[in-house]
Design an enzyme around this catalytic site. Structure first.
Site, mmCIF file in Angstrom:
data_model
loop_
_atom_site.group_PDB
_atom_site.id
_atom_site.type_symbol
_atom_site.label_atom_id
_atom_site.label_comp_id
_atom_site.label_asym_id
_atom_site.label_seq_id
_atom_site.Cartn_x
_atom_site.Cartn_y
_atom_site.Cartn_z
ATOM 1 N N HIS A 13 37.437 -38.800 -39.783
ATOM 2 C CA HIS A 13 37.786 -37.663 -40.682
ATOM 3 C C HIS A 13 38.512 -36.783 -39.605
ATOM 4 O O HIS A 13 38.107 -35.985 -38.864
ATOM 5 C CB HIS A 13 36.671 -37.175 -41.056
ATOM 6 C CG HIS A 13 37.184 -35.837 -42.156
ATOM 7 N ND1 HIS A 13 36.555 -35.676 -43.463
ATOM 8 C CD2 HIS A 13 38.172 -34.856 -42.031
ATOM 9 C CE1 HIS A 13 37.139 -34.489 -43.929
ATOM 10 N NE2 HIS A 13 37.790 -33.790 -43.079
ATOM 11 N N LEU A 16 45.663 -34.071 -38.722
ATOM 12 C CA LEU A 16 46.648 -34.175 -37.758
ATOM 13 C C LEU A 16 47.868 -33.170 -37.862
ATOM 14 O O LEU A 16 48.618 -32.885 -36.903
ATOM 15 C CB LEU A 16 47.209 -35.429 -37.435
ATOM 16 C CG LEU A 16 46.336 -36.446 -36.655
ATOM 17 C CD1 LEU A 16 46.694 -37.913 -36.569
ATOM 18 C CD2 LEU A 16 45.936 -36.193 -35.142
ATOM 19 N N ARG A 17 47.860 -32.703 -39.178
ATOM 20 C CA ARG A 17 49.052 -31.819 -39.407
ATOM 21 C C ARG A 17 50.438 -32.604 -39.379
ATOM 22 O O ARG A 17 50.410 -33.685 -39.340
ATOM 23 C CB ARG A 17 49.135 -30.507 -38.855
ATOM 24 C CG ARG A 17 47.793 -29.811 -38.848
ATOM 25 C CD ARG A 17 46.924 -29.470 -40.004
ATOM 26 N NE ARG A 17 45.952 -28.560 -39.915
ATOM 27 C CZ ARG A 17 45.127 -28.653 -40.882
ATOM 28 N NH1 ARG A 17 44.929 -29.269 -41.782
ATOM 29 N NH2 ARG A 17 44.038 -27.849 -40.740
ATOM 30 N N ASN A 41 46.071 -33.871 -46.420
ATOM 31 C CA ASN A 41 46.389 -32.722 -47.007
ATOM 32 C C ASN A 41 47.361 -31.863 -46.323
ATOM 33 O O ASN A 41 47.467 -30.741 -45.825
ATOM 34 C CB ASN A 41 44.916 -31.694 -47.006
ATOM 35 C CG ASN A 41 44.285 -31.258 -45.806
ATOM 36 O OD1 ASN A 41 44.521 -32.254 -44.857
ATOM 37 N ND2 ASN A 41 43.626 -30.259 -45.633
ATOM 38 N N LYS A 99 41.531 -39.624 -50.806
ATOM 39 C CA LYS A 99 40.580 -38.537 -50.553
ATOM 40 C C LYS A 99 40.774 -37.786 -51.965
ATOM 41 O O LYS A 99 41.591 -37.406 -52.542
ATOM 42 C CB LYS A 99 41.268 -37.780 -49.356
ATOM 43 C CG LYS A 99 40.689 -36.343 -48.960
ATOM 44 C CD LYS A 99 39.159 -36.681 -48.577
ATOM 45 C CE LYS A 99 38.490 -35.664 -48.480
ATOM 46 N NZ LYS A 99 38.737 -34.630 -47.344
ATOM 47 N N HIS A 136 35.550 -34.769 -50.735
ATOM 48 C CA HIS A 136 35.124 -33.326 -50.054
ATOM 49 C C HIS A 136 34.136 -32.610 -51.221
ATOM 50 O O HIS A 136 34.674 -32.411 -52.218
ATOM 51 C CB HIS A 136 36.346 -32.245 -50.068
ATOM 52 C CG HIS A 136 35.764 -30.921 -49.668
ATOM 53 N ND1 HIS A 136 36.280 -30.494 -48.212
ATOM 54 C CD2 HIS A 136 35.295 -29.773 -50.240
ATOM 55 C CE1 HIS A 136 35.719 -29.205 -48.180
ATOM 56 N NE2 HIS A 136 35.077 -28.738 -49.221
ATOM 57 N N HIS A 174 31.971 -34.955 -44.158
ATOM 58 C CA HIS A 174 31.343 -33.681 -43.434
ATOM 59 C C HIS A 174 30.302 -33.125 -44.131
ATOM 60 O O HIS A 174 30.250 -32.116 -44.577
ATOM 61 C CB HIS A 174 32.640 -32.501 -43.294
ATOM 62 C CG HIS A 174 33.623 -32.126 -44.269
ATOM 63 N ND1 HIS A 174 33.131 -32.001 -45.808
ATOM 64 C CD2 HIS A 174 34.894 -32.088 -44.293
ATOM 65 C CE1 HIS A 174 33.986 -31.990 -46.516
ATOM 66 N NE2 HIS A 174 35.229 -31.753 -45.593
ATOM 67 N N LEU A 219 34.940 -25.432 -43.880
ATOM 68 C CA LEU A 219 34.322 -25.932 -45.267
ATOM 69 C C LEU A 219 33.968 -27.163 -45.018
ATOM 70 O O LEU A 219 34.728 -27.942 -44.497
ATOM 71 C CB LEU A 219 35.461 -25.368 -46.071
ATOM 72 C CG LEU A 219 35.424 -23.811 -46.815
ATOM 73 C CD1 LEU A 219 36.782 -23.482 -47.721
ATOM 74 C CD2 LEU A 219 34.193 -23.365 -47.002
ATOM 75 N N ASP A 247 36.289 -33.713 -38.381
ATOM 76 C CA ASP A 247 37.253 -32.983 -39.258
ATOM 77 C C ASP A 247 37.772 -31.700 -38.444
ATOM 78 O O ASP A 247 37.716 -30.574 -38.747
ATOM 79 C CB ASP A 247 36.196 -32.170 -40.316
ATOM 80 C CG ASP A 247 36.693 -31.433 -41.293
ATOM 81 O OD1 ASP A 247 37.823 -31.724 -41.490
ATOM 82 O OD2 ASP A 247 36.078 -30.373 -41.739
ATOM 83 N N HIS A 251 44.441 -24.807 -37.006
ATOM 84 C CA HIS A 251 45.183 -23.655 -37.623
ATOM 85 C C HIS A 251 45.884 -22.575 -36.524
ATOM 86 O O HIS A 251 44.987 -22.384 -35.520
ATOM 87 C CB HIS A 251 44.377 -22.772 -38.523
ATOM 88 C CG HIS A 251 43.751 -23.640 -39.691
ATOM 89 N ND1 HIS A 251 44.527 -23.679 -41.060
ATOM 90 C CD2 HIS A 251 42.682 -24.255 -40.016
ATOM 91 C CE1 HIS A 251 43.713 -24.611 -41.675
ATOM 92 N NE2 HIS A 251 42.743 -24.764 -41.535
ATOM 93 N N ALA A 263 40.060 -21.760 -43.394
ATOM 94 C CA ALA A 263 38.850 -22.431 -42.929
ATOM 95 C C ALA A 263 39.448 -23.839 -42.058
ATOM 96 O O ALA A 263 40.303 -24.405 -42.553
ATOM 97 C CB ALA A 263 38.082 -22.948 -44.091
HETATM 98 N N1 LIG Z 1 37.369 -28.305 -42.946
HETATM 99 C C1 LIG Z 1 37.982 -27.316 -43.100
HETATM 100 O O1 LIG Z 1 37.782 -26.222 -42.790
HETATM 101 N N2 LIG Z 1 39.227 -27.442 -43.277
HETATM 102 C C2 LIG Z 1 40.174 -28.634 -43.435
HETATM 103 C C3 LIG Z 1 40.084 -29.003 -44.865
HETATM 104 C C4 LIG Z 1 38.678 -29.886 -45.106
HETATM 105 O O2 LIG Z 1 38.404 -30.758 -44.594
HETATM 106 O O3 LIG Z 1 38.068 -29.306 -46.061
HETATM 107 C C5 LIG Z 1 41.728 -28.249 -43.120
HETATM 108 O O4 LIG Z 1 42.376 -29.001 -43.527
HETATM 109 O O5 LIG Z 1 41.948 -27.038 -42.625
HETATM 110 ZN ZN LIG Z 2 38.651 -32.196 -43.311
HETATM 111 ZN ZN LIG Z 3 36.898 -31.138 -46.722
#
Ligand SMILES: NC(=O)N[C@@H](CC(=O)O)C(=O)O
Ligand SMILES: [Zn+2]
Ligand SMILES: [Zn+2]
Length: 343
Positions: A13, A16-17, A41, A99, A136, A174, A219, A247, A251, A263
């Site tokens: 999980h 990588l953006r 995402n 997902k 999720h 997660h 999250l 995860d 950011h 998050a």
């Molecule tokens: N885990 C997080 O707090 N953030 C993740 C999204 C996610 O996995 O829920 C993200 O893409 O920033």
């Molecule tokens: Zn995630």
């Molecule tokens: Zn998530």
């Protein structure tokens, strides 16, 4: 000096953006892991097999020379995903899961399902093709306390889902609660979970130690100590249903250190090292290899890796910040000591 050598792990999980931020974070993961399940995402999300193929090519182009890394792609389930996309995804050989984000549950989830049952026609195809659904698992009902959103999700949505699709492969991503750990432990073999290093190492006090600490906000949110202990128990139990998923969710610093911070915690710079710390604290280093390197591959039906990594018990300082395109990224334990180092 103490050291351990394990089969090279995979990260089941990972965020990588894209673009220059992808190039900034990918080396941290590629140095440690052979493969990773790459979350879809992005903005806009990875919705089709063609999107996944293009994103995969961008990831492969960003792998530093001399490193090997295989991205395992996922699709983002939307209200408009076509059931026929699943057969295309399966046939591609590059898409390994779909997902599900409840709309509004987390970062870049606004295109997620407004109701899980909207996805049932697609999910029926997934069950048929053996395509795992990654979940999720948090309700978005604003009347539910943020610390209860995972437990309520299991009751309201996950149990009905497993009843409607008993053969569907599901990964509850997660997990953060005793309820999540117990649900998965007691479920049939087609239901598994990933566990992050940060949820093994921290409880919710970490967010408020001496003041508000935005870099500990993710999250699902960190929970009480009772839940952390349940996750440690699950991860170190030897059960094949639990496996490593960092995860790691980078950011920019200013988006975290804000009046409304987003998050996600960045842990890829020290991922396997942090897991080693958590397993050592639980006196369970002998259980790390299966959790990190076997259980996930087996669940996804992929071969286990054949090379190894070695971790030495040797302290080092995590970077205070990491450059992240035009921005900065603050990693977990920024400027602090870590007890295990990858050799
Ligand atoms: N885990 C997080 O707090 N953030 C993740 C999204 C996610 O996995 O829920 C993200 O893409 O920033
Ligand atoms: Zn995630
Ligand atoms: Zn998530």
């Amino acid at each position: 000096m103490q050291s351990i050598t394990i089969t090279r792990p995979d990260d089941w999980h990972l965020h990588l953006r894209d673009g220059e931020t992808l190039r900034a974070v990918l080396p941290d993961t590629a140095r440690r892991f052979a493969r990773a399940i790459v979350m879809p995402n992005l903005k806009p999300p990875v919705r089709t097999t063609e999107d996944a193929r293009a994103y995969r090519d961008r990831i492969l182009a960003a792998v530093p020379a001399g490193m090997q890394f295989e991205p395992l792609m996922t699709l983002y389930l939307t209200n408009n995903t076509e059931p026929a996309e699943i057969a295309r995804a399966k046939a591609s050989g590059i898409v390994h899961a779909v997902k599900y984000y409840p709309a509004g549950a987390t970062t870049n989830s606004d295109m997620g399902l407004t109701d899980l049952t909207n996805g049932y026609a697609v999910i029926a195809e997934m069950e048929k093709h053996g395509m795992p659904l990654l979940v999720h698992g948090e309700v978005t009902d604003p009347s539910v306390d943020i610390f209860d959103r995972e437990a309520v999700f299991i009751e309201r949505h996950l149990i009905p889902l497993t009843q409607a699709f008993p053969a569907l492969k599901i990964v509850l991503e997660h997990i953060t609660t005793q309820q999540g750990a117990e649900f998965v432990a007691n479920a049939p073999a087609n239901i598994a979970a990933t566990i992050t290093a940060h949820h093994l190492l921290y409880n919710r006090n970490a967010m408020f130690q001496g003041g508000i600490r935005p870099h500990y906000y993710c999250l699902p949110i960190l929970k009480r100590e009772q839940h952390r202990l349940a996750l440690v128990k699950a991860a170190t139990s030897g059960s094949v249903k639990f496996f490593l998923g960092t995860d790691s969710a980078p950011h920019p610093k200013n988006a975290k250190e804000s009046a409304c911070g987003c998050a996600g915690m960045y842990t890829a710079h020290a991922a396997i090292e942090l897991y080693a710390e958590a397993f050592e604290k639980a006196n369970a280093l002998d259980k790390l290899e299966a959790f990190a390197s076997f259980n996930g591959a087996d669940f996804y039906g992929l071969p286990r890796n054949t090379d190894t990594v070695t971790l030495a018990k040797e302290s080092w300082l995590a970077p205070a910040e990491i450059s992240f395109g035009a921005d900065k990224l603050i990693p977990l334990r920024a400027g602090e000591q870590l007890g295990w180092r990858i050799v």
